[in-house]
Each structure stands twice: as C-alpha cells, then as structure tokens.
Write a protein that holds these residues in place. Structure first.
Motif, PDB file in Angstrom:
ATOM      1  N   ASN A  42       0.879  -1.272   0.147  1.00  0.00           N
ATOM      2  CA  ASN A  42      -0.103  -0.104   0.010  1.00  0.00           C
ATOM      3  C   ASN A  42       0.909   1.415   0.075  1.00  0.00           C
ATOM      4  OD1 ASN A  42      -2.806  -1.237  -0.062  1.00  0.00           O
ATOM      5  ND2 ASN A  42      -2.644  -1.441   2.020  1.00  0.00           N
ATOM      6  N   GLU A  43       2.260   1.121   0.556  1.00  0.00           N
ATOM      7  CA  GLU A  43       2.999   2.350   0.611  1.00  0.00           C
ATOM      8  C   GLU A  43       3.951   2.383  -0.629  1.00  0.00           C
ATOM      9  OE1 GLU A  43       4.962   1.753   4.191  1.00  0.00           O
ATOM     10  OE2 GLU A  43       3.089   2.345   5.397  1.00  0.00           O
ATOM     11  N   PHE A  44       4.026   1.158  -1.449  1.00  0.00           N
ATOM     12  CA  PHE A  44       4.900   1.248  -2.433  1.00  0.00           C
ATOM     13  C   PHE A  44       4.649   2.278  -3.648  1.00  0.00           C
ATOM     14  CE2 PHE A  44       6.196  -0.381  -6.469  1.00  0.00           C
ATOM     15  CZ  PHE A  44       7.534  -0.761  -6.333  1.00  0.00           C
ATOM     16  N   ASP A  45       5.560   2.998  -4.140  1.00  0.00           N
ATOM     17  CA  ASP A  45       5.492   4.068  -5.086  1.00  0.00           C
ATOM     18  C   ASP A  45       6.695   3.840  -6.042  1.00  0.00           C
ATOM     19  OD1 ASP A  45       4.804   5.999  -6.817  1.00  0.00           O
ATOM     20  OD2 ASP A  45       5.048   7.783  -5.169  1.00  0.00           O
ATOM     21  N   SER A  50       0.168   2.718 -12.795  1.00  0.00           N
ATOM     22  CA  SER A  50      -0.720   1.384 -13.106  1.00  0.00           C
ATOM     23  C   SER A  50       0.337   0.307 -12.352  1.00  0.00           C
ATOM     24  CB  SER A  50      -0.636   1.487 -14.733  1.00  0.00           C
ATOM     25  OG  SER A  50       0.639   1.437 -15.168  1.00  0.00           O
ATOM     26  N   MET A  51       1.617   0.581 -12.410  1.00  0.00           N
ATOM     27  CA  MET A  51       2.381  -0.437 -11.611  1.00  0.00           C
ATOM     28  C   MET A  51       2.039  -0.611 -10.328  1.00  0.00           C
ATOM     29  SD  MET A  51       4.449  -1.853 -13.754  1.00  0.00           S
ATOM     30  CE  MET A  51       5.629  -1.747 -15.340  1.00  0.00           C
ATOM     31  N   ASN A  52       1.940   0.736  -9.601  1.00  0.00           N
ATOM     32  CA  ASN A  52       1.434   0.567  -8.019  1.00  0.00           C
ATOM     33  C   ASN A  52       0.289  -0.128  -7.880  1.00  0.00           C
ATOM     34  OD1 ASN A  52       3.978   2.119  -7.699  1.00  0.00           O
ATOM     35  ND2 ASN A  52       2.885   4.092  -7.640  1.00  0.00           N
ATOM     36  N   TYR A  54      -1.457  -2.189  -9.865  1.00  0.00           N
ATOM     37  CA  TYR A  54      -1.449  -3.622  -9.984  1.00  0.00           C
ATOM     38  C   TYR A  54      -0.921  -4.499  -8.692  1.00  0.00           C
ATOM     39  CZ  TYR A  54      -0.194  -8.167 -11.680  1.00  0.00           C
ATOM     40  OH  TYR A  54      -0.420  -9.799 -11.825  1.00  0.00           O
ATOM     41  N   LEU A  55       0.098  -3.872  -8.332  1.00  0.00           N
ATOM     42  CA  LEU A  55       0.995  -4.586  -7.020  1.00  0.00           C
ATOM     43  C   LEU A  55      -0.260  -4.527  -5.810  1.00  0.00           C
ATOM     44  CD1 LEU A  55       3.234  -5.897  -5.676  1.00  0.00           C
ATOM     45  CD2 LEU A  55       4.131  -3.702  -5.134  1.00  0.00           C
ATOM     46  N   ARG A  56      -0.948  -3.522  -5.745  1.00  0.00           N
ATOM     47  CA  ARG A  56      -1.521  -3.258  -4.793  1.00  0.00           C
ATOM     48  C   ARG A  56      -2.912  -4.031  -4.699  1.00  0.00           C
ATOM     49  NH1 ARG A  56      -3.769   2.572  -4.241  1.00  0.00           N
ATOM     50  NH2 ARG A  56      -5.515   1.536  -5.612  1.00  0.00           N
ATOM     51  N   ASP A  57      -3.505  -3.964  -5.998  1.00  0.00           N
ATOM     52  CA  ASP A  57      -4.976  -4.577  -5.958  1.00  0.00           C
ATOM     53  C   ASP A  57      -5.196  -6.015  -6.559  1.00  0.00           C
ATOM     54  OD1 ASP A  57      -5.602  -2.181  -4.945  1.00  0.00           O
ATOM     55  OD2 ASP A  57      -6.315  -1.419  -6.689  1.00  0.00           O
ATOM     56  N   GLN A  58      -3.850  -6.521  -7.364  1.00  0.00           N
ATOM     57  CA  GLN A  58      -4.155  -7.464  -8.284  1.00  0.00           C
ATOM     58  C   GLN A  58      -3.120  -8.603  -8.133  1.00  0.00           C
ATOM     59  OE1 GLN A  58      -7.067  -7.367 -10.252  1.00  0.00           O
ATOM     60  NE2 GLN A  58      -6.717  -9.578 -10.538  1.00  0.00           N
ATOM     61  N   ALA A  59      -1.920  -8.312  -7.778  1.00  0.00           N
ATOM     62  CA  ALA A  59      -0.689  -9.346  -7.869  1.00  0.00           C
ATOM     63  C   ALA A  59      -1.206 -10.511  -7.274  1.00  0.00           C
ATOM     64  CB  ALA A  59       0.517  -8.384  -7.739  1.00  0.00           C
ATOM     65  N   ILE A  60      -1.471 -10.216  -5.684  1.00  0.00           N
ATOM     66  CA  ILE A  60      -1.622 -11.269  -4.973  1.00  0.00           C
ATOM     67  C   ILE A  60      -2.699 -12.265  -5.281  1.00  0.00           C
ATOM     68  CG2 ILE A  60      -2.227 -11.885  -2.484  1.00  0.00           C
ATOM     69  CD1 ILE A  60      -1.011  -9.240  -1.471  1.00  0.00           C
ATOM     70  N   GLU A  61      -3.622 -11.785  -5.736  1.00  0.00           N
ATOM     71  CA  GLU A  61      -4.867 -12.694  -6.275  1.00  0.00           C
ATOM     72  C   GLU A  61      -4.532 -13.427  -7.500  1.00  0.00           C
ATOM     73  OE1 GLU A  61      -9.630 -12.266  -7.793  1.00  0.00           O
ATOM     74  OE2 GLU A  61      -8.563 -10.501  -7.061  1.00  0.00           O
ATOM     75  N   ASP A  62      -3.863 -12.773  -8.392  1.00  0.00           N
ATOM     76  CA  ASP A  62      -3.251 -13.570  -9.457  1.00  0.00           C
ATOM     77  C   ASP A  62      -2.219 -14.697  -9.225  1.00  0.00           C
ATOM     78  OD1 ASP A  62      -4.952 -12.019 -11.147  1.00  0.00           O
ATOM     79  OD2 ASP A  62      -3.002 -10.694 -11.793  1.00  0.00           O
ATOM     80  N   ALA A  63      -1.351 -14.608  -8.375  1.00  0.00           N
ATOM     81  CA  ALA A  63      -0.612 -15.418  -7.805  1.00  0.00           C
ATOM     82  C   ALA A  63      -1.342 -16.546  -7.198  1.00  0.00           C
ATOM     83  CB  ALA A  63       0.522 -14.928  -7.106  1.00  0.00           C
ATOM     84  N   LEU A  64      -2.242 -16.292  -6.400  1.00  0.00           N
ATOM     85  CA  LEU A  64      -2.975 -17.242  -5.364  1.00  0.00           C
ATOM     86  C   LEU A  64      -3.624 -18.153  -6.458  1.00  0.00           C
ATOM     87  CD1 LEU A  64      -3.828 -15.231  -2.281  1.00  0.00           C
ATOM     88  CD2 LEU A  64      -2.207 -17.053  -2.153  1.00  0.00           C
ATOM     89  N   GLU A 182       1.707   6.913 -18.998  1.00  0.00           N
ATOM     90  CA  GLU A 182       1.779   5.433 -18.867  1.00  0.00           C
ATOM     91  C   GLU A 182       1.140   4.848 -19.986  1.00  0.00           C
ATOM     92  OE1 GLU A 182      -0.087   5.078 -15.090  1.00  0.00           O
ATOM     93  OE2 GLU A 182       1.472   6.072 -13.993  1.00  0.00           O
ATOM     94  N   THR A 183       0.278   5.417 -20.893  1.00  0.00           N
ATOM     95  CA  THR A 183      -0.572   5.021 -21.979  1.00  0.00           C
ATOM     96  C   THR A 183       0.079   5.193 -23.318  1.00  0.00           C
ATOM     97  OG1 THR A 183      -2.053   6.921 -21.858  1.00  0.00           O
ATOM     98  CG2 THR A 183      -2.512   4.913 -20.641  1.00  0.00           C
ATOM     99  N   SER A 184       1.304   5.681 -23.326  1.00  0.00           N
ATOM    100  CA  SER A 184       1.855   6.023 -24.552  1.00  0.00           C
ATOM    101  C   SER A 184       2.079   4.655 -25.325  1.00  0.00           C
ATOM    102  CB  SER A 184       3.358   6.641 -24.336  1.00  0.00           C
ATOM    103  OG  SER A 184       3.298   7.806 -23.535  1.00  0.00           O
ATOM    104  N   ASN A 185       2.314   4.754 -26.612  1.00  0.00           N
ATOM    105  CA  ASN A 185       2.285   3.531 -27.425  1.00  0.00           C
ATOM    106  C   ASN A 185       3.593   2.532 -27.127  1.00  0.00           C
ATOM    107  OD1 ASN A 185       0.163   4.196 -29.019  1.00  0.00           O
ATOM    108  ND2 ASN A 185       1.817   5.566 -30.464  1.00  0.00           N
ATOM    109  N   LEU A 186       3.249   1.554 -26.407  1.00  0.00           N
ATOM    110  CA  LEU A 186       4.098   0.556 -25.860  1.00  0.00           C
ATOM    111  C   LEU A 186       5.245   0.089 -27.091  1.00  0.00           C
ATOM    112  CD1 LEU A 186       2.258  -1.695 -23.252  1.00  0.00           C
ATOM    113  CD2 LEU A 186       3.642   0.289 -22.873  1.00  0.00           C
TER     114      LEU A 186
END
Length: 205
Positions: A42-45, A50-52, A54-64, A182-186
């Motif tokens: 939650n403190e990670f910046d 978008s990177m923050n 994903y780590l906060r809201d999605q990464a744990i659920e995806d891994a589990l 963050e949404t520039s052409n990748l």
C-alpha cells in the motif's frame, strides 16, 4: 535518429545494488507475512500509477489463483519493506521467418522510487535472464513505455520493429499527465540469449 545512433547518450554506470534484500513469490510471502505485505504494498510507489495499482490490487490474487497474468516476485529488505517487483509469464515470439518460439515475457518490472538509480532494476533484469536460461527459454520479451526504451537498450534488449528514437519522451514535464505517459504507445522489445560466438567455438571444436 534511429537505433544505430546511440553515441550521444554516453556510457551509463552499471551500479551494483548493495542493499541487503531477498526475493519471494508474492503468494508465498502473503501466506507468511500477510499484515506486513499489505502495509508495504500500500505504501509502495515506483512513480508509475498502473504499476503501483497492479501490485496493490491484483498481484496477490493473480498469484494465489495461478492466473495467466503471470507470477509476481517481490524484493523485500530486512524490515519486510517491498523495494521492487516483477511479473513474468510464458509467452511466444514470432520470428522473422514466421517461426513461433516460446519466450519468457516480462509483463511488469518496477522498483521503489526512493532507491531508483542504485542498480536494483539492473539486478532484477539479470535475475530474470538467468531464470530464462535455467528453464530453457532462448528469448525474453517485454513491452516498454517510450521513456524506458533507452534503459532497456542498455540492458541489451532490442525493439522488435524499427523505432524512431526521436519519439522517446525522457522528460515527464513534456507530458500533460502521468496517465498520458503510462498509456503512450508501448514498444515491444526482446533479447536473444544465444551467444553466437560461443556457439561458433563449440561447433569448431
């Protein structure tokens, strides 16, 4: 200015990251240190929303859940603070002759803003490349925002298609909002792990 004209950027000092850290699968770490992990992410910046997120809201659920979004590895210090993370996933790359080859894709890589420039990002890339070699992947791929293309070029990644270097925005003040950056052409990039010189010597023996 195109890819073969990199001389104006000079040489970058490839620092060795000397802060004591350990790497963990985020799901395993969550099961052991749930409270500390939630607080730290939650403190990670990393200075990228978008990177923050994903780590906060999605990464744990995806891994589990072993989802196809990939496996996230976190890097923590001795105080259980998250210093960085990366997410990798098996993928495929289509070569110039239309052959399809398995690859390891880096879908996310981020380091804590306060320690950027100290070599952790370089260490994480090296760790991923070593992992790819150990499990038999010839190619490692990623999608880079334009502002990070130069950084990956210096790590020996190559844009899959011709890329105009003048399109790279290195100064975020020239972007209207952080979201625009963050949404520039990748830029799709890859690294071929085969060392042709070593291979040539092997066949010459």
């Amino acid at each position: 200015m195109y890819l073969n004209d990199l001389s104006i950027f000079g040489q970058e000092n490839n620092k060795e990251f000397n802060i004591k850290t350990k790497s963990f699968n985020i799901a395993d770490y969550y099961l052991q240190y749930k409270t500390q992990l939630i607080q730290s992410i939650n403190e990670f910046d990393c200075d990228n929303h978008s990177m923050n997120l994903y780590l906060r809201d999605q990464a744990i659920e995806d891994a589990l859940s072993f989802r196809e979004e990939g496996c996230t590895t976190i890097i923590v210090n001795e105080f259980k603070e998250v210093y960085g993370y990366y997410t990798i996933v098996p993928s495929q790359i289509v070569l110039a002759d239309d052959d399809v080859c398995p690859c390891l894709h880096i879908s996310r890589l981020a380091t804590l803003k306060d320690i950027q420039g100290q070599g952790l990002g370089i260490k994480l890339v090296k760790d991923i490349l070593n992992l790819a070699k150990q499990v038999g992947y010839r190619f490692v791929t990623l999608d880079s925002v334009p502002s990070k293309v130069l950084w990956y070029l210096k790590r020996d990644f190559t844009p899959f298609e011709a890329f105009d270097m003048d399109k790279i925005t290195t100064d975020a003040t020239n972007i209207d909002t952080a979201k625009d950056l963050e949404t520039s052409n990748l830029v799709y990039m890859y690294q071929d792990l085969i060392d042709n010189d070593i291979l040539k010597d092997f066949y010459a023996e």
